[in-house]
Design a protein around this motif. Structure first.
Motif, PDB file in Angstrom:
ATOM      1  N   GLU A  63      51.379 -42.957  14.509  1.00 56.44           N
ATOM      2  CA  GLU A  63      52.332 -44.022  14.169  1.00 56.44           C
ATOM      3  C   GLU A  63      53.249 -43.684  12.992  1.00 56.44           C
ATOM      4  N   PRO A  64      52.701 -43.157  11.871  1.00 56.59           N
ATOM      5  CA  PRO A  64      53.620 -42.812  10.778  1.00 56.59           C
ATOM      6  C   PRO A  64      54.667 -41.780  11.211  1.00 56.59           C
ATOM      7  N   CYS A  65      54.241 -40.818  12.076  1.00 59.19           N
ATOM      8  CA  CYS A  65      55.198 -39.815  12.593  1.00 59.19           C
ATOM      9  C   CYS A  65      56.266 -40.516  13.432  1.00 59.19           C
ATOM     10  N   ALA A  66      55.832 -41.447  14.275  1.00 58.39           N
ATOM     11  CA  ALA A  66      56.748 -42.140  15.191  1.00 58.39           C
ATOM     12  C   ALA A  66      57.766 -42.985  14.420  1.00 58.39           C
ATOM     13  N   ILE A  67      57.307 -43.612  13.341  1.00 58.17           N
ATOM     14  CA  ILE A  67      58.216 -44.460  12.545  1.00 58.17           C
ATOM     15  C   ILE A  67      59.355 -43.593  11.982  1.00 58.17           C
ATOM     16  N   ASP A  68      58.987 -42.446  11.396  1.00 59.09           N
ATOM     17  CA  ASP A  68      60.017 -41.550  10.833  1.00 59.09           C
ATOM     18  C   ASP A  68      60.913 -40.984  11.932  1.00 59.09           C
ATOM     19  N   PHE A  69      60.309 -40.655  13.084  1.00 59.24           N
ATOM     20  CA  PHE A  69      61.099 -40.096  14.187  1.00 59.24           C
ATOM     21  C   PHE A  69      62.128 -41.115  14.681  1.00 59.24           C
ATOM     22  N   ARG A  70      61.719 -42.368  14.768  1.00 58.94           N
ATOM     23  CA  ARG A  70      62.656 -43.422  15.217  1.00 58.94           C
ATOM     24  C   ARG A  70      63.825 -43.543  14.244  1.00 58.94           C
ATOM     25  N   GLU A  71      63.515 -43.487  12.949  1.00 62.78           N
ATOM     26  CA  GLU A  71      64.579 -43.536  11.932  1.00 62.78           C
ATOM     27  C   GLU A  71      65.512 -42.346  12.096  1.00 62.78           C
ATOM     28  N   ASP A  72      64.902 -41.171  12.289  1.00 62.93           N
ATOM     29  CA  ASP A  72      65.698 -39.943  12.385  1.00 62.93           C
ATOM     30  C   ASP A  72      66.624 -39.987  13.605  1.00 62.93           C
ATOM     31  N   ILE A  73      66.106 -40.473  14.751  1.00 61.50           N
ATOM     32  CA  ILE A  73      66.994 -40.446  15.929  1.00 61.50           C
ATOM     33  C   ILE A  73      68.002 -41.617  15.926  1.00 61.50           C
ATOM     34  N   LYS A  74      67.733 -42.600  15.070  1.00 66.09           N
ATOM     35  CA  LYS A  74      68.752 -43.644  14.887  1.00 66.09           C
ATOM     36  C   LYS A  74      69.963 -43.002  14.171  1.00 66.09           C
ATOM     37  N   ALA A  75      69.667 -42.185  13.160  1.00 61.60           N
ATOM     38  CA  ALA A  75      70.735 -41.511  12.419  1.00 61.60           C
ATOM     39  C   ALA A  75      71.347 -40.355  13.215  1.00 61.60           C
ATOM     40  N   HIS A  76      70.517 -39.728  14.080  1.00 63.92           N
ATOM     41  CA  HIS A  76      70.984 -38.573  14.871  1.00 63.92           C
ATOM     42  C   HIS A  76      70.603 -38.791  16.330  1.00 63.92           C
ATOM     43  N   PRO A  77      71.376 -39.570  17.080  1.00 66.08           N
ATOM     44  CA  PRO A  77      71.009 -39.889  18.472  1.00 66.08           C
ATOM     45  C   PRO A  77      70.947 -38.635  19.353  1.00 66.08           C
ATOM     46  N   PRO A  78      70.102 -38.662  20.400  1.00 65.59           N
ATOM     47  CA  PRO A  78      69.952 -37.502  21.281  1.00 65.59           C
ATOM     48  C   PRO A  78      71.293 -37.006  21.830  1.00 65.59           C
ATOM     49  N   LYS A  79      71.444 -35.670  21.868  1.00 62.28           N
ATOM     50  CA  LYS A  79      72.656 -35.067  22.447  1.00 62.28           C
ATOM     51  C   LYS A  79      72.274 -34.522  23.806  1.00 62.28           C
ATOM     52  N   THR A  80      72.672 -35.229  24.842  1.00 68.12           N
ATOM     53  CA  THR A  80      72.123 -34.948  26.175  1.00 68.12           C
ATOM     54  C   THR A  80      73.181 -34.430  27.158  1.00 68.12           C
ATOM     55  N   PHE A 104      63.787 -40.094  24.995  1.00 65.45           N
ATOM     56  CA  PHE A 104      63.499 -39.908  23.572  1.00 65.45           C
ATOM     57  C   PHE A 104      63.322 -41.246  22.854  1.00 65.45           C
ATOM     58  N   LYS A 105      64.042 -42.265  23.326  1.00 69.64           N
ATOM     59  CA  LYS A 105      63.845 -43.577  22.692  1.00 69.64           C
ATOM     60  C   LYS A 105      62.437 -44.096  22.986  1.00 69.64           C
ATOM     61  N   LEU A 106      62.009 -43.954  24.227  1.00 66.75           N
ATOM     62  CA  LEU A 106      60.656 -44.407  24.592  1.00 66.75           C
ATOM     63  C   LEU A 106      59.588 -43.546  23.928  1.00 66.75           C
ATOM     64  N   PHE A 107      59.848 -42.257  23.873  1.00 73.94           N
ATOM     65  CA  PHE A 107      58.919 -41.340  23.202  1.00 73.94           C
ATOM     66  C   PHE A 107      58.665 -41.825  21.764  1.00 73.94           C
ATOM     67  N   GLY A 108      59.745 -42.195  21.088  1.00 70.91           N
ATOM     68  CA  GLY A 108      59.635 -42.668  19.701  1.00 70.91           C
ATOM     69  C   GLY A 108      58.860 -43.972  19.583  1.00 70.91           C
ATOM     70  N   GLU A 109      58.856 -44.750  20.647  1.00 68.08           N
ATOM     71  CA  GLU A 109      58.098 -46.018  20.630  1.00 68.08           C
ATOM     72  C   GLU A 109      56.603 -45.777  20.781  1.00 68.08           C
ATOM     73  N   PHE A 110      56.250 -44.770  21.579  1.00 66.86           N
ATOM     74  CA  PHE A 110      54.845 -44.638  21.987  1.00 66.86           C
ATOM     75  C   PHE A 110      54.126 -43.415  21.439  1.00 66.86           C
ATOM     76  N   TYR A 111      54.795 -42.571  20.637  1.00 62.28           N
ATOM     77  CA  TYR A 111      54.102 -41.388  20.124  1.00 62.28           C
ATOM     78  C   TYR A 111      52.862 -41.854  19.342  1.00 62.28           C
ATOM     79  N   PRO A 112      51.680 -41.292  19.662  1.00 58.28           N
ATOM     80  CA  PRO A 112      50.436 -41.878  19.129  1.00 58.28           C
ATOM     81  C   PRO A 112      50.221 -41.776  17.626  1.00 58.28           C
TER      82      PRO A 112
END
Ligand code: FAD
Length: 159
Positions: free
Chosen positions: A97-114, A87-95
């Motif tokens: 870019e504005p979606c990816a920026i928000d997603f990275r912020e969101d998973i910083k606040a809510h890290p993956p539960k694996t 999920f961290k890599l996904f957030g880096e490379f999702y094509p």
């Protein structure tokens, strides 16, 4: 560094088709109409074109939710770590870019539960709901995530 062509062209994966088409018509160089049977209207649009933001989004959510609903119920430590990295890599490379920026912020606040399938599927459902809320779309009931993405609805309508 993007090439000259990339700088000129609007990002298709960051815009819905209508918006992209408008931006594209402003930057498109005038090319004479081809003397072929190529489709001429949006209705006849061919099926093998690059994905726009919404097509990419729907396909990607389908993949991500399916992956979460088929994730092991009891993953090994290494599987849990790999999924976290995914999920961290996904957030880096999702094509988109504005979606990816928000997603990275969101998973910083809510890290993956694996630690389990149920935890991962619920976590991802909540991330998708964050985007739904931002876009004014209905919120999905996360207790039904496996019915939607793995088992099918209890009334048998998917069987
Ligand atoms: P989608 O939102 O694509 O959903 C597809 C299907 O998933 C729905 O039909 C429903 O059955 C199911 N579903 C809906 N919500 C949930 C949920 N919470 N859990 C499980 N299943 C659910 N677009 C933007 O305009 N701006 C953005 O910032 C943006 N960020 C994105 C970030 C990511 C990581 C991704 C993958 C996509 C993003 N998108 C963004 C695209 C956006 O989320 C939609 O995919 C797009 O608007 C098309 O929406 P849709 O109505 O087809 O349904």
């Amino acid at each position: 560094m993007p090439s000259h062509d990339e700088e000129d062209k609007p990002c298709r994966a960051c815009n819905d088709f209508k918006t992209w088409s408008k931006k594209q018509s402003k930057t498109k160089k005038e090319i004479p109409a081809p003397q072929t049977n190529a489709p001429s209207t949006e209705q006849e649009k061919r099926k093998d074109c690059p994905l726009d933001k919404d097509e990419l989004g729907t396909s990607t959510w389908g993949f991500l939710h399916s992956m979460a609903s088929y994730y092991p119920e009891k993953p090994s430590t290494s599987q849990a770590k790999d999924m976290d990295n995914f999920f961290k890599l996904f957030g880096e490379f999702y094509p988109c870019e504005p979606c990816a920026i928000d997603f990275r912020e969101d998973i910083k606040a809510h890290p993956p539960k694996t630690k389990s399938r149920d935890e991962l599927a619920k976590w991802l459902c909540e991330r998708h709901n964050t985007v739904n809320k931002k876009l004014g779309k209905p919120v999905f009931d996360c207790s039904k995530v496996h019915e939607r993405w793995r088992d099918g609805w209890p009334d048998g309508s998917c069987d």
